[in-house]
Design a protein around this motif. Structure first.
Motif, PDB file in Angstrom:
ATOM      1  N   LEU A  71       0.826  -1.215   0.000  1.00 53.99           N
ATOM      2  CA  LEU A  71       0.000   0.000   0.000  1.00 53.99           C
ATOM      3  C   LEU A  71       0.856   1.259   0.000  1.00 53.99           C
ATOM      4  CD1 LEU A  71      -3.036  -0.615   2.395  1.00 53.99           C
ATOM      5  CD2 LEU A  71      -3.120   0.077  -0.001  1.00 53.99           C
ATOM      6  N   ALA A  72       1.992   1.200   0.688  1.00 59.20           N
ATOM      7  CA  ALA A  72       2.865   2.378   0.785  1.00 59.20           C
ATOM      8  C   ALA A  72       3.375   2.807  -0.583  1.00 59.20           C
ATOM      9  CB  ALA A  72       4.041   2.083   1.715  1.00 59.20           C
ATOM     10  N   GLY A  73       3.436   1.876  -1.521  1.00 57.71           N
ATOM     11  CA  GLY A  73       3.901   2.209  -2.859  1.00 57.71           C
ATOM     12  C   GLY A  73       2.828   2.775  -3.759  1.00 57.71           C
ATOM     13  N   LYS A  74       1.615   2.988  -3.242  1.00 56.92           N
ATOM     14  CA  LYS A  74       0.507   3.494  -4.043  1.00 56.92           C
ATOM     15  C   LYS A  74       0.152   4.940  -3.714  1.00 56.92           C
ATOM     16  CE  LYS A  74       0.173  -0.467  -5.971  1.00 56.92           C
ATOM     17  NZ  LYS A  74       0.584  -0.632  -7.389  1.00 56.92           N
ATOM     18  N   GLY A  75       1.038   5.630  -3.022  1.00 56.49           N
ATOM     19  CA  GLY A  75       0.772   7.009  -2.618  1.00 56.49           C
ATOM     20  C   GLY A  75       0.665   7.986  -3.766  1.00 56.49           C
ATOM     21  N   TYR A  76       1.151   7.602  -4.953  1.00 58.28           N
ATOM     22  CA  TYR A  76       1.136   8.503  -6.106  1.00 58.28           C
ATOM     23  C   TYR A  76      -0.242   8.579  -6.769  1.00 58.28           C
ATOM     24  CZ  TYR A  76       1.196   4.192  -8.811  1.00 58.28           C
ATOM     25  OH  TYR A  76       0.884   2.961  -9.334  1.00 58.28           O
ATOM     26  N   LEU A  77      -1.145   7.684  -6.401  1.00 53.43           N
ATOM     27  CA  LEU A  77      -2.456   7.629  -7.055  1.00 53.43           C
ATOM     28  C   LEU A  77      -3.332   8.816  -6.663  1.00 53.43           C
ATOM     29  CD1 LEU A  77      -3.238   3.822  -6.566  1.00 53.43           C
ATOM     30  CD2 LEU A  77      -2.531   4.941  -8.686  1.00 53.43           C
ATOM     31  N   SER A  78      -4.305   9.118  -7.509  1.00 51.33           N
ATOM     32  CA  SER A  78      -5.272  10.165  -7.189  1.00 51.33           C
ATOM     33  C   SER A  78      -6.133   9.695  -6.026  1.00 51.33           C
ATOM     34  CB  SER A  78      -6.154  10.441  -8.407  1.00 51.33           C
ATOM     35  OG  SER A  78      -6.966   9.311  -8.700  1.00 51.33           O
ATOM     36  N   HIS A  82      -6.836   5.863  -5.236  1.00 49.45           N
ATOM     37  CA  HIS A  82      -6.253   5.336  -3.994  1.00 49.45           C
ATOM     38  C   HIS A  82      -7.320   4.711  -3.109  1.00 49.45           C
ATOM     39  CE1 HIS A  82      -4.187   5.406  -0.039  1.00 49.45           C
ATOM     40  NE2 HIS A  82      -3.139   5.147  -0.778  1.00 49.45           N
ATOM     41  N   SER A  83      -8.515   5.290  -3.090  1.00 48.68           N
ATOM     42  CA  SER A  83      -9.594   4.726  -2.279  1.00 48.68           C
ATOM     43  C   SER A  83     -10.000   3.351  -2.793  1.00 48.68           C
ATOM     44  CB  SER A  83     -10.795   5.666  -2.266  1.00 48.68           C
ATOM     45  OG  SER A  83     -11.385   5.759  -3.553  1.00 48.68           O
ATOM     46  N   VAL A  84      -9.939   3.165  -4.120  1.00 47.29           N
ATOM     47  CA  VAL A  84     -10.248   1.860  -4.707  1.00 47.29           C
ATOM     48  C   VAL A  84      -9.207   0.830  -4.286  1.00 47.29           C
ATOM     49  CG1 VAL A  84     -10.452   0.583  -6.873  1.00 47.29           C
ATOM     50  CG2 VAL A  84     -11.479   2.843  -6.671  1.00 47.29           C
ATOM     51  N   VAL A  85      -7.938   1.256  -4.302  1.00 49.93           N
ATOM     52  CA  VAL A  85      -6.845   0.372  -3.899  1.00 49.93           C
ATOM     53  C   VAL A  85      -6.983  -0.016  -2.429  1.00 49.93           C
ATOM     54  CG1 VAL A  85      -4.362   0.332  -3.435  1.00 49.93           C
ATOM     55  CG2 VAL A  85      -5.204   1.132  -5.644  1.00 49.93           C
ATOM     56  N   VAL A  86      -7.311   0.955  -1.597  1.00 46.74           N
ATOM     57  CA  VAL A  86      -7.480   0.696  -0.162  1.00 46.74           C
ATOM     58  C   VAL A  86      -8.629  -0.289   0.074  1.00 46.74           C
ATOM     59  CG1 VAL A  86      -8.148   1.738   2.045  1.00 46.74           C
ATOM     60  CG2 VAL A  86      -6.473   2.875   0.588  1.00 46.74           C
TER      61      VAL A  86
END
Length: 344
Positions: A71-78, A82-86
């Motif tokens: 998850l820490a590597g997904k900080g670049y997402l909008s 990012h909410s979808v990833v979470v």
């Protein structure tokens, strides 16, 4: 001593293994033993292991421990992406959080991902292919880390299949239908429906708009961060602009709830859009259909593929043409009629 010469005894005399197999063995606590042909390679491996420190055995490392690293590597997402990833990571944590990485098996992953459900209108329904893909991606990415760390030899998510995407034809509303839908919407629903149906902004982009993002003089709204990460200006019809309350502070949400908080996509879809669509008699109408509707209205108004691409925020005009080519085909009738007038 971490590097042992297997061919020579401690007293310097040849051992029984002299001349047979690899000569130098590296043994360090917390790491599996490994043998090498030459001493230089063994010493280099020893230095590497000493730098890394002891590796945690796979049986003691759970999926839940590695998930935050992914998850820490997904900080670049909008924010929206990012909410979808979470959300996908949360599903992984619920099912696999306490499972050791070497105890995740492909057949169990396949069974799990095929049976994922989501809550919709108060009941559990099968998840869409996109939801399954995002969820599987979270587990696969986490186990990729386990492979990189040497905790497992291969990723059990490789080869797991997803159901085929169910393609749904886009729905385009007429101006009369948009008026009917907006009329059934409560509160701020009416101007938001009109804004979505005439500008083509995504519902997430619309909910993130502030009063200061509206330029009344130029009749433009500014999408500061879109799905592809780029900002864009979108034209607003004057009649729709007049529906917006721009008298508040520039930092205020353009669309707010009754409590004054920013409208949230899921709540607006469930509490405003869905009831309005049902009351208007529009079955199986999605919020994204308002974006399709806006594109059709732009084309009917004479917009070029490039104009529509810029307004909708597509990466390329070819993507816009792939989606709405039929509308330009219809517009060609008008072109031929206008050309005929020139020839007369």
């Amino acid at each position: 001593m971490a590097v042992t010469d297997l061919w020579v005894k401690r007293d310097g005399t040849p051992s029984k293994r002299y001349g047979v197999g690899l000569r130098y063995r590296v043994s360090l606590p917390g790491h599996p033993s490994q043998a090498f042909r030459v001493k230089a390679a063994a010493k280099a491996h020893e230095a590497k292991l000493l730098t890394q420190g002891p590796t945690k055995p796979a049986a003691e490392t759970s999926v839940g421990e590695l998930l935050p690293k992914w998850l820490a590597g997904k900080g670049y997402l909008s924010p929206g992406a990012h909410s979808v990833v979470v959300a996908g990571a949360a599903r992984v944590r619920d099912r696999w959080g306490g499972v050791m990485v070497d105890q995740v098996f492909s057949h169990e992953v396949q069974e799990w991902i095929s049976g994922i459900t989501v809550e919709r209108d108060g009941e559990r329904v099968p998840a869409s292919r996109d939801t399954m893909s995002k969820t599987l991606g979270a587990l696969r990415g986490t186990l990729d880390i386990a492979v990189t760390l040497g905790l497992i030899d291969s990723n059990p998510c490789v080869g797991v299949k997803l159901k085929r995407a169910e393609r749904r034809d886009a729905r385009f509303l007429s101006v009369k239908e948009v008026r009917t839908l907006a009329g059934k919407a409560d509160g701020d629903g009416r101007p938001m429906v009109w804004l979505l149906a005439t500008t083509g902004v995504r519902v997430g982009e619309c909910c993130r708009l502030d009063v200061g993002d509206i330029d009344a003089k130029r009749r433009r709204l500014r999408v500061r961060k879109s799905k592809n990460g780029e900002a864009r200006d979108v034209p607003i019809p004057a009649s729709v602009l007049a529906m917006l309350d721009l008298s508040r502070e520039k930092g205020s949400p353009l669309f707010a709830s009754k409590l004054g908080k920013r409208v949230e996509v899921r709540n607006w879809r469930r509490r405003v859009f869905a009831p309005a669509a049902e009351a208007a008699g529009f079955t199986d109408l999605h919020v994204h259909d308002l974006r399709h509707t806006a594109a059709s209205l732009m084309i009917r108004s004479g917009a070029t593929p490039k104009d529509v691409q810029k307004a909708l925020g597509h990466k390329s005009a070819s993507m816009t043409l792939d989606l709405y080519a039929g509308w330009w085909d219809d517009a060609l009738d008008g072109v031929s009629n206008r050309m005929e007038k020139l020839l007369d």
